[in-house]
Each structure stands twice: as C-alpha cells, then as structure tokens.
Design a protein around this motif. Sequence first.
Motif, PDB file in Angstrom:
ATOM      1  N   ALA A  97       0.855  -1.182   0.000  1.00 31.68           N
ATOM      2  CA  ALA A  97       0.000   0.000   0.000  1.00 31.68           C
ATOM      3  C   ALA A  97       0.893   1.235   0.000  1.00 31.68           C
ATOM      4  N   ILE A  98       0.717   2.099  -0.990  1.00 28.31           N
ATOM      5  CA  ILE A  98       1.550   3.285  -1.156  1.00 28.31           C
ATOM      6  C   ILE A  98       0.703   4.526  -0.872  1.00 28.31           C
ATOM      7  N   ASP A  99       1.271   5.447  -0.119  1.00 27.50           N
ATOM      8  CA  ASP A  99       0.602   6.714   0.201  1.00 27.50           C
ATOM      9  C   ASP A  99       1.457   7.852  -0.357  1.00 27.50           C
ATOM     10  N   ILE A 100       0.978   8.478  -1.426  1.00 25.37           N
ATOM     11  CA  ILE A 100       1.667   9.608  -2.034  1.00 25.37           C
ATOM     12  C   ILE A 100       1.120  10.875  -1.386  1.00 25.37           C
ATOM     13  N   PRO A 101       1.942  11.667  -0.683  1.00 23.68           N
ATOM     14  CA  PRO A 101       1.442  12.797   0.110  1.00 23.68           C
ATOM     15  C   PRO A 101       1.012  13.968  -0.781  1.00 23.68           C
ATOM     16  N   PRO A 102       0.239  14.905  -0.221  1.00 24.85           N
ATOM     17  CA  PRO A 102      -0.127  16.120  -0.963  1.00 24.85           C
ATOM     18  C   PRO A 102       1.111  16.951  -1.305  1.00 24.85           C
ATOM     19  N   GLU A 103       0.991  17.723  -2.381  1.00 20.84           N
ATOM     20  CA  GLU A 103       2.075  18.603  -2.838  1.00 20.84           C
ATOM     21  C   GLU A 103       3.352  17.824  -3.155  1.00 20.84           C
ATOM     22  N   PHE A 104       3.191  16.561  -3.535  1.00 25.42           N
ATOM     23  CA  PHE A 104       4.368  15.731  -3.790  1.00 25.42           C
ATOM     24  C   PHE A 104       5.154  16.245  -4.992  1.00 25.42           C
ATOM     25  N   GLN A 105       4.463  16.510  -6.086  1.00 26.10           N
ATOM     26  CA  GLN A 105       5.159  16.971  -7.295  1.00 26.10           C
ATOM     27  C   GLN A 105       5.843  18.309  -7.063  1.00 26.10           C
ATOM     28  N   ARG A 106       5.164  19.232  -6.382  1.00 25.61           N
ATOM     29  CA  ARG A 106       5.761  20.540  -6.142  1.00 25.61           C
ATOM     30  C   ARG A 106       7.019  20.429  -5.279  1.00 25.61           C
ATOM     31  N   ASP A 107       6.970  19.581  -4.258  1.00 25.05           N
ATOM     32  CA  ASP A 107       8.147  19.416  -3.405  1.00 25.05           C
ATOM     33  C   ASP A 107       9.303  18.785  -4.167  1.00 25.05           C
ATOM     34  N   VAL A 108       8.993  17.862  -5.066  1.00 29.57           N
ATOM     35  CA  VAL A 108      10.051  17.219  -5.856  1.00 29.57           C
ATOM     36  C   VAL A 108      10.739  18.248  -6.740  1.00 29.57           C
ATOM     37  N   LEU A 109       9.939  19.061  -7.442  1.00 28.09           N
ATOM     38  CA  LEU A 109      10.519  20.044  -8.343  1.00 28.09           C
ATOM     39  C   LEU A 109      11.323  21.111  -7.596  1.00 28.09           C
ATOM     40  N   ARG A 110      10.987  21.355  -6.340  1.00 26.06           N
ATOM     41  CA  ARG A 110      11.729  22.320  -5.539  1.00 26.06           C
ATOM     42  C   ARG A 110      12.925  21.699  -4.814  1.00 26.06           C
ATOM     43  N   GLY A 111      13.117  20.426  -5.027  1.00 27.11           N
ATOM     44  CA  GLY A 111      14.278  19.765  -4.441  1.00 27.11           C
ATOM     45  C   GLY A 111      14.164  19.503  -2.960  1.00 27.11           C
ATOM     46  N   ARG A 112      12.960  19.348  -2.443  1.00 26.46           N
ATOM     47  CA  ARG A 112      12.764  19.144  -0.999  1.00 26.46           C
ATOM     48  C   ARG A 112      12.842  17.678  -0.561  1.00 26.46           C
ATOM     49  N   ARG A 113      12.915  16.751  -1.511  1.00 23.45           N
ATOM     50  CA  ARG A 113      13.022  15.312  -1.213  1.00 23.45           C
ATOM     51  C   ARG A 113      11.864  14.832  -0.337  1.00 23.45           C
ATOM     52  N   PRO A 114      10.620  14.879  -0.840  1.00 23.34           N
ATOM     53  CA  PRO A 114       9.473  14.388  -0.064  1.00 23.34           C
ATOM     54  C   PRO A 114       9.534  12.878   0.115  1.00 23.34           C
ATOM     55  N   VAL A 143      10.384   9.243 -10.980  1.00 24.49           N
ATOM     56  CA  VAL A 143      10.683  10.597 -10.505  1.00 24.49           C
ATOM     57  C   VAL A 143      11.848  11.186 -11.287  1.00 24.49           C
ATOM     58  N   ARG A 144      12.893  10.389 -11.518  1.00 28.32           N
ATOM     59  CA  ARG A 144      14.048  10.896 -12.251  1.00 28.32           C
ATOM     60  C   ARG A 144      13.663  11.282 -13.682  1.00 28.32           C
ATOM     61  N   SER A 145      12.893  10.442 -14.346  1.00 27.33           N
ATOM     62  CA  SER A 145      12.478  10.765 -15.712  1.00 27.33           C
ATOM     63  C   SER A 145      11.614  12.009 -15.761  1.00 27.33           C
ATOM     64  N   PHE A 146      10.750  12.176 -14.767  1.00 28.27           N
ATOM     65  CA  PHE A 146       9.878  13.345 -14.747  1.00 28.27           C
ATOM     66  C   PHE A 146      10.667  14.627 -14.503  1.00 28.27           C
ATOM     67  N   VAL A 147      11.607  14.594 -13.578  1.00 29.10           N
ATOM     68  CA  VAL A 147      12.359  15.799 -13.213  1.00 29.10           C
ATOM     69  C   VAL A 147      13.288  16.224 -14.338  1.00 29.10           C
ATOM     70  N   GLN A 148      13.751  15.284 -15.150  1.00 32.82           N
ATOM     71  CA  GLN A 148      14.655  15.623 -16.236  1.00 32.82           C
ATOM     72  C   GLN A 148      14.030  16.611 -17.220  1.00 32.82           C
ATOM     73  N   ARG A 149      12.720  16.661 -17.286  1.00 31.09           N
ATOM     74  CA  ARG A 149      12.063  17.586 -18.209  1.00 31.09           C
ATOM     75  C   ARG A 149      12.055  19.019 -17.693  1.00 31.09           C
ATOM     76  N   TYR A 150      12.355  19.226 -16.411  1.00 32.23           N
ATOM     77  CA  TYR A 150      12.265  20.555 -15.819  1.00 32.23           C
ATOM     78  C   TYR A 150      13.620  21.132 -15.408  1.00 32.23           C
ATOM     79  N   ARG A 151      14.555  20.271 -15.044  1.00 36.08           N
ATOM     80  CA  ARG A 151      15.868  20.779 -14.665  1.00 36.08           C
ATOM     81  C   ARG A 151      16.900  19.678 -14.862  1.00 36.08           C
ATOM     82  N   GLU A 152      18.139  20.112 -14.951  1.00 39.75           N
ATOM     83  CA  GLU A 152      19.215  19.161 -15.163  1.00 39.75           C
ATOM     84  C   GLU A 152      19.497  18.377 -13.882  1.00 39.75           C
ATOM     85  N   ILE A 153      19.880  17.139 -14.069  1.00 39.17           N
ATOM     86  CA  ILE A 153      20.240  16.275 -12.942  1.00 39.17           C
ATOM     87  C   ILE A 153      21.722  15.929 -13.070  1.00 39.17           C
TER      88      ILE A 153
END
Length: 373
Positions: A97-114, A143-153
């Motif tokens: 059972a996986i629980d994806i928290p609110p604001e998950f995508q926004r925190d990922v793009l901001r580099g907060r490591r949710p 997550v890595r594939s998604f973030v690559q579209r917005y900023r360099e890794i």
Amino acid sequence: MRTANILHLGIKELRSLARDPMMLVLIVYAFSFSIYTRATAMPETLNKAPIAVVNEDRSPLSWRIVNAFYPPYFMPPKLINQAEMDVRMDSGFDTFAIDIPPEFQRDVLRGRRPTIQLNVDATRMSQAFTGSGYIQTIVTDEVRSFVQRYREINEPPVSLALRARFNPQLEKSWFGAVMSVIDHITMLSIVLTGAALIREREHGTVEHLLVMPVTPFEIMSSKVWSMGLVVLTASAFSLVFVVQKLLSIPIEGSIVLFLAGTALHLFATTSLGIYLATLARSMPQFALLLMLVLLPLQMLSGGATPRESMPEAVQYIMLAAPNTHFVMLAQGILYRGAGLDAVWPQFIAIAVIGTILFALALSRFRRTISSMA
C-alpha cells in the motif's frame, strides 16, 4: 555368464518397476509436473502482487507513478483513500500500500526530497522483500524521468554498463527448472535403488536369489544399471521436452556431455541408495535415512546456496559428496556451455567417489546377504 547374469537381473528389476504404479507415477511427476511448477512458481519471484495506492497529490507525477505498476509483477493498482489503507492491509487484500502525500510533485521540483509511505504485508515473505525493491526502483525511475524535463540532474562521473551473462533477462525460472532436474536425478536414483532392494527383502525374493548361481556383485550391479538407466532416460526426456520445449529455456552446452556426467553421478547415487537400504529394515526406516542424507546433500551441494557463502569447513566436507561435483558440472555445461576441457575435474571426482561408494555398498550388501543365508 557374469555379464549375462547382470543383464538378466537388470531386466528383472525393470519389469518389477513396471509393475509398481506408485513408483511410475513418482518418476513421471518428478520429471514433468514438478519441474514445470518449480520453474513457473519460484517463491522469490514477484507475480501479480496486489497493490493499493492512496494518491493524495493527484498530480501528473503521482499519476505517472500509479500507472507504472502493471502485470505481471503487480496487479493493476487499487485506488483507495487513507482510511481504507489499514483496513485492507489487515484483511489481507493488499500486499503493498503506497501513500503519495499532498504537494508531492511541487516538493520534488523544488528539491525538498518528499517521502512516500510504503506499507508492506511482511507475512507474505516471498513477495515482501522482492516487491519492496521493485517498488523503490520504479518510483525512483519515474521521478528521475519526470524531473529531467524541468531541470538538469547531476549525472554520476562513472556509469555502470551491466551485461548479465548466461541469463540476460535474469529469469529465475531458468535456474529453477535446471536445478529441479539436478535435484530429482539425485533423489530418484537413491529412492529407486533402495526401494528395489527393500522390496525384494519384504517380498522374500532375496532368498530366491541366494539359491541361484549369482554373486552379490551381480545382484548389486544389476540394480545400479537398471535404475540408473530409468533415471537417465527420464532426465533426458525432461531436459528436451519440459525444459527446452515447454518452458522455452535455452540449454547452452551439450546435452550428451551432461548425460555422460549424469551417468557417472547415477553410478555414485545408486550405490548410495543400496548402502542406505542395507542399513534399513523397512521402507519407513529407509525414508527416515533418506531425509537425513538427501537434505544435506541438496542444500549444501551449491545448488540452493553458493558454496562460497558456506563456512570453509562445510565446503571441504561437501567435497566428499557426489552432488557437489555434479552441480558444478551441470551448471557449467547447461548454463555456461562448458566443454569437457572445463569439467573434466568434476568427471574424475565423481568417478572416484562413485567407486568408493560402490565398494562400501557392495561390502555392506555382502554382509547382509551372508546374514540372511
């Protein structure tokens, strides 16, 4: 006349086996259905594991993660709310059972490591450990594939080029099927020869042999070649029709060379079966002895666990067992395509061990026959 006696006594053993329906069923099952089920139902293989997802974010990234779980490893994810997660887990409906928290995508793009919460039903041991690793890899990749579209890794300075030899797809069924054939060769050869001797003792036919012009060597040799021939034929059939054709598992090396090694191994294990039968007075006693001998042979031979992972003392002790060398020989030929130039030490070791076991069994068999005379 000695060769003729061995031949005729062996034919008698084959006829006796043909009139034993339970043994025939055991042979057919061991080299067909048992191998197929072991190959297709490996306990550590993840297959259609039930999974549920609480998607509190409902962002493109969270939906991407949800859609990444699909058969054959997982069942299609069941979308639930947070209140249902513990109830379904307690009822045994979900393994993961996986629980994806609110604001998950926004925190990922901001580099907060949710953090994503993963609940695992650890009572399902065969799937819990493997599935957790699968889920971690899937989420990380998405997550890595998604973030690559917005900023360099930042890529690591060294990349690892993985090439899996002898099993490119890392299919566990390849290992399970071949090892099942190897294990059944050992088991059936000991069972058939031991049961043949005990059956004659229980039916009183040993006394008939004592009044005939035959020697204990001829009696024992007839059981060795006849029961060995049955197991050798069954193993060849299993490799060709069950492993290669039904399961579509490639055999890299020469089947003829493998069968030659199998014949030597059968010489050793059938002798061991006769030796155990001379120690037992009935089939139940023989079954108990078989468990005490067969389980260590199979578990410590290097088939289930690599020999390098065992204590050094166990490694040296198991060099006296024919299984150890047979597993090395079989894996080298069937998995890696090894030739005689690579496996000849195992051939010699099995031949030496088989000769010793045959001599010990013959000595014990002679004493048993003398006590019955």
